[in-house]
Structures are given as C-alpha cells and as structure tokens.
Design a protein around this motif. Sequence first.
Motif, mmCIF file in Angstrom:
data_model
loop_
_atom_site.group_PDB
_atom_site.id
_atom_site.type_symbol
_atom_site.label_atom_id
_atom_site.label_comp_id
_atom_site.label_asym_id
_atom_site.label_seq_id
_atom_site.Cartn_x
_atom_site.Cartn_y
_atom_site.Cartn_z
ATOM 1 N N TYR A 48 0.838 -1.194 0.000
ATOM 2 C CA TYR A 48 0.000 0.000 0.000
ATOM 3 C C TYR A 48 0.877 1.250 0.000
ATOM 4 O O TYR A 48 0.640 2.184 -0.758
ATOM 5 C CB TYR A 48 -0.929 -0.003 1.219
ATOM 6 C CG TYR A 48 -1.540 1.340 1.511
ATOM 7 C CD1 TYR A 48 -2.640 1.786 0.780
ATOM 8 C CD2 TYR A 48 -1.028 2.168 2.497
ATOM 9 C CE1 TYR A 48 -3.197 3.026 1.026
ATOM 10 C CE2 TYR A 48 -1.581 3.399 2.752
ATOM 11 C CZ TYR A 48 -2.661 3.832 2.018
ATOM 12 O OH TYR A 48 -3.211 5.064 2.266
ATOM 13 N N GLY A 49 1.911 1.258 0.850
ATOM 14 C CA GLY A 49 2.810 2.412 0.929
ATOM 15 C C GLY A 49 3.506 2.677 -0.390
ATOM 16 O O GLY A 49 3.658 3.829 -0.808
ATOM 17 N N LEU A 50 3.907 1.609 -1.074
ATOM 18 C CA LEU A 50 4.537 1.752 -2.386
ATOM 19 C C LEU A 50 3.558 2.360 -3.385
ATOM 20 O O LEU A 50 3.900 3.306 -4.110
ATOM 21 C CB LEU A 50 5.025 0.395 -2.877
ATOM 22 C CG LEU A 50 5.584 0.347 -4.291
ATOM 23 C CD1 LEU A 50 6.841 1.203 -4.403
ATOM 24 C CD2 LEU A 50 5.881 -1.079 -4.695
ATOM 25 N N GLU A 51 2.353 1.838 -3.421
ATOM 26 C CA GLU A 51 1.343 2.356 -4.361
ATOM 27 C C GLU A 51 0.997 3.803 -4.049
ATOM 28 O O GLU A 51 0.812 4.622 -4.948
ATOM 29 C CB GLU A 51 0.089 1.488 -4.336
ATOM 30 C CG GLU A 51 0.319 0.042 -4.706
ATOM 31 C CD GLU A 51 0.938 -0.164 -6.070
ATOM 32 O OE1 GLU A 51 0.834 0.711 -6.943
ATOM 33 O OE2 GLU A 51 1.539 -1.224 -6.284
ATOM 34 N N GLU A 52 0.924 4.138 -2.770
ATOM 35 C CA GLU A 52 0.633 5.510 -2.367
ATOM 36 C C GLU A 52 1.748 6.449 -2.822
ATOM 37 O O GLU A 52 1.500 7.546 -3.334
ATOM 38 C CB GLU A 52 0.457 5.581 -0.852
ATOM 39 C CG GLU A 52 0.092 6.961 -0.354
ATOM 40 C CD GLU A 52 -0.015 6.997 1.150
ATOM 41 O OE1 GLU A 52 -0.912 7.704 1.635
ATOM 42 O OE2 GLU A 52 0.794 6.342 1.847
ATOM 43 N N ALA A 53 2.994 6.019 -2.668
ATOM 44 C CA ALA A 53 4.136 6.832 -3.092
ATOM 45 C C ALA A 53 4.131 7.042 -4.600
ATOM 46 O O ALA A 53 4.378 8.155 -5.084
ATOM 47 C CB ALA A 53 5.444 6.170 -2.647
ATOM 48 N N VAL A 54 3.846 5.981 -5.362
ATOM 49 C CA VAL A 54 3.772 6.099 -6.825
ATOM 50 C C VAL A 54 2.685 7.091 -7.213
ATOM 51 O O VAL A 54 2.895 7.961 -8.064
ATOM 52 C CB VAL A 54 3.520 4.719 -7.477
ATOM 53 C CG1 VAL A 54 3.161 4.873 -8.947
ATOM 54 C CG2 VAL A 54 4.734 3.828 -7.314
ATOM 55 N N LYS A 55 1.553 6.989 -6.568
ATOM 56 C CA LYS A 55 0.437 7.891 -6.867
ATOM 57 C C LYS A 55 0.830 9.352 -6.600
ATOM 58 O O LYS A 55 0.521 10.244 -7.392
ATOM 59 C CB LYS A 55 -0.777 7.495 -6.046
ATOM 60 C CG LYS A 55 -2.016 8.295 -6.350
ATOM 61 C CD LYS A 55 -3.198 7.755 -5.575
ATOM 62 C CE LYS A 55 -4.418 8.595 -5.721
ATOM 63 N NZ LYS A 55 -4.967 8.642 -7.054
ATOM 64 N N ARG A 56 1.532 9.591 -5.494
ATOM 65 C CA ARG A 56 1.968 10.957 -5.166
ATOM 66 C C ARG A 56 2.940 11.496 -6.207
ATOM 67 O O ARG A 56 2.839 12.642 -6.644
ATOM 68 C CB ARG A 56 2.633 10.973 -3.789
ATOM 69 C CG ARG A 56 1.698 11.245 -2.650
ATOM 70 C CD ARG A 56 2.486 11.607 -1.402
ATOM 71 N NE ARG A 56 3.626 10.715 -1.222
ATOM 72 C CZ ARG A 56 3.715 9.773 -0.310
ATOM 73 N NH1 ARG A 56 2.760 9.603 0.541
ATOM 74 N NH2 ARG A 56 4.780 9.004 -0.230
ATOM 75 N N VAL A 57 3.908 10.656 -6.612
ATOM 76 C CA VAL A 57 4.907 11.089 -7.590
ATOM 77 C C VAL A 57 4.231 11.404 -8.929
ATOM 78 O O VAL A 57 4.515 12.425 -9.549
ATOM 79 C CB VAL A 57 6.013 10.019 -7.768
ATOM 80 C CG1 VAL A 57 6.879 10.314 -8.976
ATOM 81 C CG2 VAL A 57 6.854 9.929 -6.516
ATOM 82 N N VAL A 58 3.350 10.538 -9.360
ATOM 83 C CA VAL A 58 2.639 10.765 -10.619
ATOM 84 C C VAL A 58 1.821 12.046 -10.537
ATOM 85 O O VAL A 58 1.847 12.874 -11.455
ATOM 86 C CB VAL A 58 1.750 9.550 -10.981
ATOM 87 C CG1 VAL A 58 0.824 9.884 -12.137
ATOM 88 C CG2 VAL A 58 2.625 8.347 -11.318
ATOM 89 N N LYS A 60 2.322 14.619 -8.634
ATOM 90 C CA LYS A 60 3.225 15.768 -8.562
ATOM 91 C C LYS A 60 3.772 16.144 -9.934
ATOM 92 O O LYS A 60 3.858 17.303 -10.284
ATOM 93 C CB LYS A 60 4.375 15.457 -7.612
ATOM 94 C CG LYS A 60 5.382 16.574 -7.477
ATOM 95 C CD LYS A 60 6.481 16.187 -6.519
ATOM 96 C CE LYS A 60 7.522 17.289 -6.448
ATOM 97 N NZ LYS A 60 8.629 16.923 -5.564
ATOM 98 N N HIS A 61 4.122 15.143 -10.719
ATOM 99 C CA HIS A 61 4.776 15.413 -11.995
ATOM 100 C C HIS A 61 3.810 15.525 -13.170
ATOM 101 O O HIS A 61 4.193 16.019 -14.222
ATOM 102 C CB HIS A 61 5.841 14.352 -12.275
ATOM 103 C CG HIS A 61 6.972 14.432 -11.306
ATOM 104 N ND1 HIS A 61 7.919 15.417 -11.343
ATOM 105 C CD2 HIS A 61 7.279 13.667 -10.240
ATOM 106 C CE1 HIS A 61 8.769 15.262 -10.354
ATOM 107 N NE2 HIS A 61 8.413 14.208 -9.664
ATOM 108 N N CYS A 62 2.610 15.059 -12.990
ATOM 109 C CA CYS A 62 1.647 15.134 -14.084
ATOM 110 C C CYS A 62 0.680 16.296 -13.907
ATOM 111 O O CYS A 62 -0.119 16.569 -14.788
ATOM 112 C CB CYS A 62 0.858 13.828 -14.207
ATOM 113 S SG CYS A 62 1.906 12.456 -14.733
ATOM 114 N N GLY A 63 0.744 16.948 -12.776
ATOM 115 C CA GLY A 63 -0.116 18.096 -12.530
ATOM 116 C C GLY A 63 -1.586 17.730 -12.605
ATOM 117 O O GLY A 63 -2.000 16.649 -12.219
#
Length: 90
Positions: A48-58, A60-63
């Motif tokens: 879950y933590g990994l998926e949450e981090a990926v979601k945040r990065v996406v 942040k960078h995809c606006g």
Amino acid sequence: MSCGNPHETPCSEVLDRVYWYLDGEVSEEDCDHIRQHLDECGPCLREYGLEEAVKRVVAKHCGCDPAPSELRDKILVRIRQVQAEIEVFE
C-alpha cells in the motif's frame, strides 16, 4: 500475495482494491475492512505504501492534466491482466 496469516479480508482482495482505496472509491464498509487489514498485515501495508508513493509522484509530476479516457481504460485492462497472471503463478 499473501502473508500466510488469516484475516477477515484476504490479502489478495485488499491488494486488488488498493487503487480504489487510495482514490476513495470504496464503500465505507470496505474502507474499514481494508484499513483494519493494513493495520494487521505488514506485507500489505508495505505494498500500500509503495502504491501511495507512486500515486503521489505521478500526481506531482503530471499536474492536473487528466489522462485521456482511452489511455486510462487501456492501462486498467493491462493492470488487470498482470494481476491475473500473478495470481496464476502464486
């Protein structure tokens, strides 16, 4: 994936719903079950933590540019295919 311990909600079911959980797209009852499972299960909590981090990065960078619906549909289909393949090998 399964931690090998018995849970009210199985690991596979929680991991199948993790994206919907992150997006707030599950019922309150399902949300409670998933939250309880994550509190009890270290491997699922890490996933879950990994998926949450990926979601945040996406995010942040995809606006705020939403993905085209066709692309989103294709990605969801592929994710389901990969999940099915993983389940076969487990």
